[in-house]
Design a protein around this motif. Structure first.
Motif, mmCIF file in Angstrom:
data_model
loop_
_atom_site.group_PDB
_atom_site.id
_atom_site.type_symbol
_atom_site.label_atom_id
_atom_site.label_comp_id
_atom_site.label_asym_id
_atom_site.label_seq_id
_atom_site.Cartn_x
_atom_site.Cartn_y
_atom_site.Cartn_z
ATOM 1 N N LEU A 3 0.851 -1.186 0.000
ATOM 2 C CA LEU A 3 0.000 0.000 0.000
ATOM 3 C C LEU A 3 0.886 1.235 0.000
ATOM 4 O O LEU A 3 1.806 1.347 0.801
ATOM 5 N N LEU A 4 0.608 2.156 -0.917
ATOM 6 C CA LEU A 4 1.399 3.389 -0.925
ATOM 7 C C LEU A 4 0.694 4.487 -0.141
ATOM 8 O O LEU A 4 1.311 5.191 0.649
ATOM 9 N N ALA A 5 -0.590 4.651 -0.395
ATOM 10 C CA ALA A 5 -1.325 5.717 0.265
ATOM 11 C C ALA A 5 -2.810 5.526 0.031
ATOM 12 O O ALA A 5 -3.212 4.876 -0.927
ATOM 13 N N CYS A 6 -3.592 6.127 0.906
ATOM 14 C CA CYS A 6 -5.034 6.081 0.736
ATOM 15 C C CYS A 6 -5.610 7.489 0.774
ATOM 16 O O CYS A 6 -5.031 8.401 1.363
ATOM 17 N N MET A 30 3.096 -3.242 -6.930
ATOM 18 C CA MET A 30 3.678 -4.562 -6.741
ATOM 19 C C MET A 30 5.123 -4.348 -6.375
ATOM 20 O O MET A 30 5.716 -3.331 -6.699
ATOM 21 N N SER A 31 5.697 -5.316 -5.685
ATOM 22 C CA SER A 31 7.061 -5.113 -5.209
ATOM 23 C C SER A 31 7.950 -4.838 -6.408
ATOM 24 O O SER A 31 7.822 -5.466 -7.455
ATOM 25 N N GLY A 32 8.820 -3.878 -6.235
ATOM 26 C CA GLY A 32 9.662 -3.473 -7.345
ATOM 27 C C GLY A 32 9.006 -2.400 -8.195
ATOM 28 O O GLY A 32 9.626 -1.819 -9.059
ATOM 29 N N GLY A 33 7.740 -2.144 -7.942
ATOM 30 C CA GLY A 33 7.080 -1.052 -8.642
ATOM 31 C C GLY A 33 6.734 -1.361 -10.084
ATOM 32 O O GLY A 33 6.480 -0.475 -10.886
ATOM 33 N N ALA A 34 6.726 -2.651 -10.430
ATOM 34 C CA ALA A 34 6.485 -3.007 -11.823
ATOM 35 C C ALA A 34 5.067 -2.640 -12.258
ATOM 36 O O ALA A 34 4.837 -2.278 -13.401
ATOM 37 N N ARG A 35 4.105 -2.758 -11.345
ATOM 38 C CA ARG A 35 2.734 -2.387 -11.679
ATOM 39 C C ARG A 35 2.130 -1.632 -10.512
ATOM 40 O O ARG A 35 2.536 -1.808 -9.365
ATOM 41 N N ALA A 36 1.166 -0.799 -10.806
ATOM 42 C CA ALA A 36 0.499 -0.037 -9.756
ATOM 43 C C ALA A 36 -1.004 -0.112 -9.969
ATOM 44 O O ALA A 36 -1.472 -0.185 -11.103
ATOM 45 N N PHE A 37 -1.746 -0.109 -8.866
ATOM 46 C CA PHE A 37 -3.198 -0.226 -8.946
ATOM 47 C C PHE A 37 -3.861 0.781 -8.037
ATOM 48 O O PHE A 37 -3.339 1.124 -6.984
ATOM 49 N N THR A 38 -5.042 1.246 -8.435
ATOM 50 C CA THR A 38 -5.894 1.957 -7.492
ATOM 51 C C THR A 38 -7.119 1.085 -7.247
ATOM 52 O O THR A 38 -7.610 0.424 -8.156
ATOM 53 N N ARG A 39 -7.569 1.102 -6.021
ATOM 54 C CA ARG A 39 -8.801 0.400 -5.654
ATOM 55 C C ARG A 39 -9.532 1.250 -4.629
ATOM 56 O O ARG A 39 -8.921 2.072 -3.944
ATOM 57 N N LEU A 40 -10.821 1.024 -4.504
ATOM 58 C CA LEU A 40 -11.554 1.684 -3.431
ATOM 59 C C LEU A 40 -10.995 1.201 -2.095
ATOM 60 O O LEU A 40 -10.315 0.186 -2.021
ATOM 61 N N ARG A 41 -11.331 1.911 -1.049
ATOM 62 C CA ARG A 41 -10.758 1.569 0.256
ATOM 63 C C ARG A 41 -11.092 0.143 0.683
ATOM 64 O O ARG A 41 -10.331 -0.487 1.411
ATOM 65 N N ASP A 42 -12.227 -0.344 0.223
ATOM 66 C CA ASP A 42 -12.595 -1.706 0.614
ATOM 67 C C ASP A 42 -11.925 -2.753 -0.278
ATOM 68 O O ASP A 42 -12.147 -3.933 -0.130
ATOM 69 N N GLY A 43 -11.115 -2.310 -1.209
ATOM 70 C CA GLY A 43 -10.374 -3.252 -2.040
ATOM 71 C C GLY A 43 -11.048 -3.552 -3.372
ATOM 72 O O GLY A 43 -10.492 -4.265 -4.208
ATOM 73 N N GLN A 99 -10.785 -2.378 -8.943
ATOM 74 C CA GLN A 99 -9.371 -2.209 -9.263
ATOM 75 C C GLN A 99 -9.161 -1.569 -10.629
ATOM 76 O O GLN A 99 -9.857 -1.879 -11.587
ATOM 77 N N GLN A 100 -8.210 -0.664 -10.699
ATOM 78 C CA GLN A 100 -7.764 -0.128 -11.986
ATOM 79 C C GLN A 100 -6.250 -0.114 -11.996
ATOM 80 O O GLN A 100 -5.636 0.273 -11.004
ATOM 81 N N GLU A 101 -5.682 -0.507 -13.111
ATOM 82 C CA GLU A 101 -4.225 -0.468 -13.186
ATOM 83 C C GLU A 101 -3.767 0.915 -13.626
ATOM 84 O O GLU A 101 -4.313 1.499 -14.557
ATOM 85 N N VAL A 102 -2.771 1.430 -12.927
ATOM 86 C CA VAL A 102 -2.190 2.729 -13.269
ATOM 87 C C VAL A 102 -0.931 2.452 -14.077
ATOM 88 O O VAL A 102 -0.038 1.784 -13.584
#
Lengths: 192, 400
Positions: free
Chosen positions: B291-294, B303-316, B319-322
């Motif tokens: 988790l980076l921030a909410c 994902m570890s290493g920063g290969a992919r990033a996602f946003t999701r609502l607080r409840d999880g 999902q959308q890939e950034v």
């Protein structure tokens, strides 16, 4: 000092590059180890005190760290950091954020005063200058930059560099003049 | 070189010898600080992403969500600006209804910096000569191009002090100034007038990390934690009970950790509604993610290493890939918009819409090399930047 040219490295789209952007970069660590003290010296003459000097160095190095993955071989990180420091200083950047860099007094001990009285008077007079004027003088007389280079570094016109420098020198003249009249009489007239 | 110049050169050289020396391990500490900043940007990003208020209710905070299944996202589905062969179109061509242009300076030559949009088609603008030392507040009529003065920002003594966190609400503008061991809170009616110091609050050097106008009061939190309130007409600064130790995110939400304390974990994973006492704790990161921030509405993970990033609502959910590789970790305003580089050979910035995959050219070319980046307001509704003698204001809420 050449103006830092921003290079956007789009190779960063590969997984490998992305990972590199997030990992500690040994070249960055090497740069800090090698150049940190010199930068702190520069920060010290820019800001006039060790606290603000450390702030300037920290802020500029953090910016460099953020751009590091985009730096190319031909870019000069040192000039990037120095330009950033000068700009930060003139931007009246002031909320203290020093939280990372610890510093020690210099090797020979931290003296309260410069060895010669005329230099001490000059150093004190410098602290009375507005930031931009001080930065122009430091870039010209400490960094040895041309007015054109100073203009590029600070993002101001050459005319402004000249007018700021001459105004600053004028102020120093009268400030140091007063000091000398009060104290070191022997040097009176030297600068007039 | 004359005498004074020679003496100056000598003085600077000798003074430099008295400069302090860095203690090890400077690089490691900077590395930590750099990460912390990245997190903070991500926190701002998340914070700005989520202020979606409808009828006073923050949408997206319904615990449990609507049970939507997570869409499977393959990397190849993600539109990539980097691989796009067709040049991006200018922003004013793609989203003409959202783009405003305004002058960069007022009649006195002071630089104009937009703060936030009002609902009446005007823009709160601050003007300064020295960076971050606002002198005047204006309302700018976007359609008419009129600049109307709201107030002069008072200077303290001879020198100007940093005035920050200008916030609008309830017909007023509020902000704070720093006074070493205390903070001063100010307000002025949006209709214009003389700014009034509402209160001075002893902080022992602590500073304000966020401020809002709500419920007839200035509500603010400090860097060390704690939410406080003071009536707009003046009076006592009082701590808000539910906000003890918390940081204001966006009224009525406050939470922890604050954006400045990510060593304690991703910012704002814990939220409290200061009005109702409702709490919200973000779904933990999935395996292999961090988790980076909410924000009020959503969280961002990598994902570890920063290969992919996602946003999701607080409840999880949702999902959308950034797409990674965006140049500046700028707030993805409206949960959608990211600043990205346009070209590999020359500087240039574009705005990427996560929702539609559209990439537009912001017209920031060589200015990008000098550090010009679009700045979003804290609500994430507006983005502003300068190119040449034009200041762009993009009302992101008008992009369908």
């Amino acid at each position: 000092m050449q103006q830092f040219a921003w290079q956007v490295h789009l190779g960063g789209d590969t997984d490998d590059e992305r990972r590199r952007q997030l990992e500690a970069d040994p070249r960055f660590a090497g740069f800090v180890a090698e150049r940190g003290d010199a930068l702190l010296r520069y920060g010290y003459v820019l800001a006039g005190n060790p606290h603000d000097a450390a702030d300037l160095v920290q802020e500029a190095l953090l910016k460099l760290r953020a751009s590091w993955p985009r730096l190319r071989a031909k870019d000069n990180p040192e000039s990037y950091v120095r330009t950033t420091m000068a700009r930060l200083h003139t931007a009246a950047w002031r909320l203290r954020r020093r939280e990372l860099l610890a510093w020690d007094p210099p090797e020979h001990g931290h003296h309260d005063a410069l060895p010669s009285e005329d230099e001490q008077a000059m150093w004190e007079a410098l602290s009375g200058l507005p930031r931009k004027q001080r930065a122009v003088l430091v870039l010209r007389y400490y960094e040895g930059l041309s007015d054109e280079e100073i203009a590029a570094a600070l993002g101001i016109s050459r005319g402004t560099v000249r007018s700021q420098a001459s105004r600053a020198l004028g102020k120093l003249r009268s400030a140091v003049g007063e000091q000398i009249e009060e104290g070191v009489g022997s040097e009176r007239g030297e600068w007039r | 070189m004359n005498d004074i110049e020679e003496r100056l050169r000598r003085t600077l050289g000798h003074a430099a010898e008295r400069a302090p020396r860095l203690t090890a391990p400077a690089a490691e500490r900077l590395e930590t600080g750099y990460r912390r900043r990245r997190h903070r940007s991500q926190a701002l990003l998340a914070a700005a992403a989520v202020v979606v208020i409808a009828g006073g209710v923050v949408v997206g905070l319904r615990a449990g969500g609507d049970g939507t299944a997570l869409p499977a996202v393959r990397v190849s589905d993600v539109p990539s600006a980097m691989t796009s062969a067709t040049p991006a179109e200018p922003v004013e061509k793609v989203w003409p209804q959202a783009v405003w242009k305004m002058p960069v300076k007022d009649s006195e030559g002071r630089e104009l910096h937009p703060v936030a949009l009002t609902d009446e088609g005007t823009l709160l603008v601050k003007a300064w000569r020295e960076v971050e030392q606002p002198e005047t507040l204006y309302l700018y009529d976007l359609a008419k191009g009129d600049l109307r003065k709201v107030a002069e920002v008072p200077a303290s003594g001879k020198s100007r002090t940093v005035a920050a966190n200008f916030s609008m609400g309830e017909g007023a503008v509020a902000w704070w100034t720093w006074a070493k061991t205390s903070v001063r809170l100010w307000t002025v009616p949006l209709s214009g007038g003389q700014p009034r110091q509402v209160a001075e609050h002893k902080t022992g050097g602590d500073v304000i990390d966020n401020l809002a106008v709500a419920k007839g009061a200035i509500v603010f939190s400090t860097m060390k934690g704690g939410v406080f309130s003071v009536p707009l007409n003046g009076g006592q600064v009082t701590p808000i009970e539910r906000g003890a130790g918390l940081h204001l995110l966006s009224w009525p939400w406050a939470g922890s950790p604050g954006a400045w304390s990510p060593k304690d974990g991703a910012p704002f994973t814990h939220l409290v509604n200061l009005e109702t006492g409702q709490t919200s704790d973000a779904a933990p990161a999935r395996e292999g993610e961090q988790l980076l921030a909410c924000g009020v509405e959503s969280c961002i993970t990598t994902m570890s290493g920063g290969a992919r990033a996602f946003t999701r609502l607080r409840d999880g959910s949702k999902q959308q890939e950034v797409p990674t590789g965006f140049q500046i970790p700028e707030p993805p305003s409206q949960s959608r918009f990211y600043v990205r580089t346009l070209r590999s050979d020359t500087p240039g910035l574009g705005l990427y819409d996560l929702k539609t995959g559209t990439l537009v050219d912001l017209g920031i070319g060589n200015e990008a090399a000098r550090g010009e980046v679009p700045v979003a307001d804290r609500a994430g509704r507006m983005m502003t930047y300068r190119t040449g003698n034009t200041r762009y204001v993009i009302d992101l809420s008008r992009i369908p």
